[in-house]
Structure formats: C-alpha cells, structure tokens
Design a protein around this motif. Structure first.
Motif, short mmCIF file in Angstrom:
data_model
loop_
_atom_site.label_atom_id
_atom_site.label_comp_id
_atom_site.label_asym_id
_atom_site.label_seq_id
_atom_site.Cartn_x
_atom_site.Cartn_y
_atom_site.Cartn_z
N LEU A 99 51.96 22.36 30.88
CA LEU A 99 52.68 22.13 29.64
C LEU A 99 53.43 23.39 29.21
CD1 LEU A 99 49.84 20.27 27.68
CD2 LEU A 99 51.72 19.24 28.97
N ASP A 100 54.64 23.20 28.72
CA ASP A 100 55.45 24.25 28.09
C ASP A 100 56.09 25.22 29.07
OD1 ASP A 100 54.76 23.19 25.60
OD2 ASP A 100 52.96 24.43 25.48
N HIS A 101 55.37 25.67 30.11
CA HIS A 101 55.92 26.66 31.03
C HIS A 101 55.32 26.41 32.41
CE1 HIS A 101 56.60 30.55 33.00
NE2 HIS A 101 57.59 30.72 32.13
N PRO A 102 56.15 26.45 33.47
CA PRO A 102 55.64 26.12 34.81
C PRO A 102 54.67 27.15 35.39
CG PRO A 102 57.90 26.87 34.94
CD PRO A 102 57.61 26.69 33.47
N GLY A 103 54.70 28.38 34.89
CA GLY A 103 53.82 29.40 35.43
C GLY A 103 52.64 29.74 34.54
N GLU A 104 52.85 29.68 33.23
CA GLU A 104 51.81 30.11 32.28
C GLU A 104 51.24 28.97 31.46
OE1 GLU A 104 50.78 33.15 32.30
OE2 GLU A 104 52.30 33.98 33.63
N GLY A 105 51.84 27.80 31.55
CA GLY A 105 51.44 26.70 30.69
C GLY A 105 50.06 26.15 30.99
N THR A 106 49.51 25.42 30.03
CA THR A 106 48.20 24.81 30.19
C THR A 106 48.23 23.80 31.33
OG1 THR A 106 47.75 25.05 27.83
CG2 THR A 106 46.39 23.47 29.05
N GLU A 107 47.27 23.88 32.21
CA GLU A 107 47.22 23.01 33.38
C GLU A 107 46.32 21.80 33.15
OE1 GLU A 107 44.51 23.30 37.11
OE2 GLU A 107 46.19 24.68 37.43
N ILE A 108 46.78 20.64 33.60
CA ILE A 108 45.97 19.43 33.62
C ILE A 108 46.05 18.86 35.02
CG2 ILE A 108 45.51 17.18 32.59
CD1 ILE A 108 46.99 18.06 30.13
N PRO A 109 44.96 18.92 35.78
CA PRO A 109 44.97 18.43 37.16
C PRO A 109 44.60 16.95 37.25
CG PRO A 109 42.92 19.56 36.74
CD PRO A 109 43.71 19.61 35.45
N ASP A 110 44.93 16.35 38.38
CA ASP A 110 44.54 14.98 38.71
C ASP A 110 45.41 13.96 38.00
OD1 ASP A 110 43.07 12.37 38.65
OD2 ASP A 110 41.65 13.51 39.84
N SER A 111 46.08 13.13 38.79
CA SER A 111 46.99 12.13 38.24
C SER A 111 46.28 11.17 37.29
CB SER A 111 47.66 11.34 39.37
OG SER A 111 46.67 10.71 40.20
N ASN A 112 45.05 10.80 37.61
CA ASN A 112 44.33 9.87 36.73
C ASN A 112 44.03 10.49 35.37
OD1 ASN A 112 44.20 7.63 38.46
ND2 ASN A 112 42.43 8.45 39.54
N MET A 113 43.70 11.79 35.34
CA MET A 113 43.44 12.46 34.08
C MET A 113 44.71 12.52 33.23
SD MET A 113 40.85 15.62 34.92
CE MET A 113 40.97 16.14 33.20
N VAL A 114 45.82 12.87 33.88
CA VAL A 114 47.08 12.99 33.16
C VAL A 114 47.49 11.63 32.60
CG1 VAL A 114 49.52 13.55 33.36
CG2 VAL A 114 47.83 14.94 34.56
N ILE A 115 47.45 10.60 33.44
CA ILE A 115 47.85 9.26 33.00
C ILE A 115 46.94 8.76 31.89
CG2 ILE A 115 48.00 6.84 33.73
CD1 ILE A 115 49.00 7.84 36.43
N GLY A 116 45.62 8.99 32.03
CA GLY A 116 44.69 8.56 30.99
C GLY A 116 44.97 9.21 29.65
N ARG A 117 45.25 10.51 29.67
CA ARG A 117 45.56 11.23 28.44
C ARG A 117 46.85 10.70 27.81
NH1 ARG A 117 43.89 16.44 27.86
NH2 ARG A 117 45.13 16.39 25.93
N LEU A 118 47.85 10.47 28.64
CA LEU A 118 49.13 9.98 28.12
C LEU A 118 49.01 8.57 27.56
CD1 LEU A 118 51.55 11.38 30.85
CD2 LEU A 118 51.46 12.07 28.45
N LEU A 119 48.23 7.73 28.20
CA LEU A 119 48.03 6.37 27.70
C LEU A 119 47.40 6.40 26.31
CD1 LEU A 119 46.82 4.39 30.85
CD2 LEU A 119 48.92 3.98 29.53
N GLU A 120 46.44 7.30 26.10
CA GLU A 120 45.81 7.43 24.79
C GLU A 120 46.83 7.84 23.74
OE1 GLU A 120 42.60 10.17 25.04
OE2 GLU A 120 41.39 8.92 26.38
N GLU A 121 47.71 8.76 24.09
CA GLU A 121 48.70 9.24 23.12
C GLU A 121 49.81 8.21 22.88
OE1 GLU A 121 50.14 13.21 23.58
OE2 GLU A 121 48.28 13.91 24.49
N LEU A 122 50.20 7.51 23.94
CA LEU A 122 51.27 6.51 23.79
C LEU A 122 50.81 5.34 22.94
CD1 LEU A 122 52.65 6.50 27.43
CD2 LEU A 122 53.93 7.19 25.40
#
Length: 215
Positions: A99-122
């Motif tokens: 998030l925010d920056h490709p080198g220093e930004g907060t990392e979220i690994p795993d496609s399922n984790m990312v999709i799950g988080r986004l579904l909650e927010e959407l």
C-alpha cells in the motif's frame, strides 16, 4: 495497468505480444522485515501495488493466483499498478500487494487474504454482493475445490512431470533473472513430488489422478 518504476524498482513490461521481447530489467525490492498488516488499516482509496512475475509467452502470468488477484481488482474497478519481479513476499508468497509505496508500503501477502479484506471493505458494492447465501456457499466450495484439489493436480503435472517443457514454453530463461530457470528447474520438481506424496495423491497411478481432476 502501467507498471510502476522508481529508484528501487524497474518494472518490466512487454512491448509486444506475450511472445515478444521485454524491455527493461527486473530489480527486486530491498530486503526488509515488514510488520504484519493490522486489521484497522484500510485498503481502498489508497495506491495499491500488485506484485507479480513478468509476463511470459502463452499466458499472462505463470502464477494463477496473481491472475486471480488482478482479475478481482479489475472486475471491482479497484485501481492498482503492476510491479513485475521475482522477489516473494515476507511469507514467501506470490502475489502480494503493498500500500502507498512499492518499496516501503505496508505489505499484505496471499491473494486470498487481499481479496477477503477488499470484499469486507467493498461490502454491498462488491461484484458478488448480489449472491444469495446459497450461492456464496457454492462459490466458496468451488474455489476451495479448484485451489486445493484440481489445481494441485495441475501443479503435479506442470512442475512434477513437465517442468523442462514448462520452462521452455514460457521462455523463463530469458524472462527471469540469470540462473533462475536452472535453479527453479532443478528444485521445483522434487518439491512438488514431495507435496504430492504428502497429500496422498502419488499413491495412485497418473491415469487415476487425471480421472480425479476430470471428474
């Protein structure tokens, strides 16, 4: 989406079709221990950088999970930028986002984790918000079946039995960093065969395994 390039990353993009040459080079992010993302960190309305392997001939990406993640982002109209490289996440996974920056930004690994988080927010604005509880259950069932069974059989065929042909067809030798193709080609088949054995699939003949996948 146009890949992002900065002083720590030089993104690689195809200038022709997938079987064309790539211009540029891959520079992996610097080594850094990243704290795990907190639950109160929101993803939407922030720059999202999706990390994936470079495009290769015949397929957009050799990583099916990366294709799944980027497809979800596009279907839901979530802006993102692709970062092509060969460095895995802190959990040893590909794909992942920052998030925010490709080198220093907060990392979220795993496609399922990312999709799950986004579904909650959407919430009700997500692409599957119209599904009934029964349809959601069926969707979850199909995803787990594909990822935990059918896809594992596909990996067994691709990496365990046909690794050399796979590397040649996707031109990995010229798409990844020097030596990566040789190392991957030597190490991956045995890793996959061991996983197949642990899952119990290798107790069966290949003919029976193909039947499991085909139904």
């Amino acid at each position: 989406m146009t890949p992002k390039a900065d002083d720590e990353h030089v993104a690689t993009k195809a200038t022709k079709a997938n079987n064309g040459p790539l211009i540029g080079k891959i520079i992996t992010p610097k080594e850094k221990d990243e704290p795990m993302v907190e639950k109160d960190i929101y993803l939407l309305n922030r720059p999202i950088f999706a990390f994936n392997f470079a495009p290769v001939p015949h397929v957009y990406s050799p990583c099916p999970f990366a294709i799944k993640l980027e497809s979800f982002l596009r279907i839901n109209g979530i802006p993102y930028e692709s970062i092509y490289g060969a460095k895995f996440s802190s959990k040893g996974m590909m794909p992942y986002i920052r998030l925010d920056h490709p080198g220093e930004g907060t990392e979220i690994p795993d496609s399922n984790m990312v999709i799950g988080r986004l579904l909650e927010e959407l919430g009700k604005s997500s692409s599957d918000s119209h599904l009934t509880p029964q349809q959601r259950a069926m969707t979850h069932f199909l995803i787990r079946m594909l990822e935990e069974h059918t896809q594992q059989i596909g990996f067994y065929y691709r990496y365990g039995l046909q690794m050399e042909s796979f590397l040649d067809a996707l031109d990995i030798e010229h798409r990844f960093r020097p030596g990566a193709s040789k190392y991957w080609g030597n190490a991956q088949p045995q890793v996959t065969l061991n996983k197949t054995k642990i899952r119990g699939l290798s107790r069966h003949s290949d003919e029976d395994i193909w039947k499991f996948s085909n139904g």
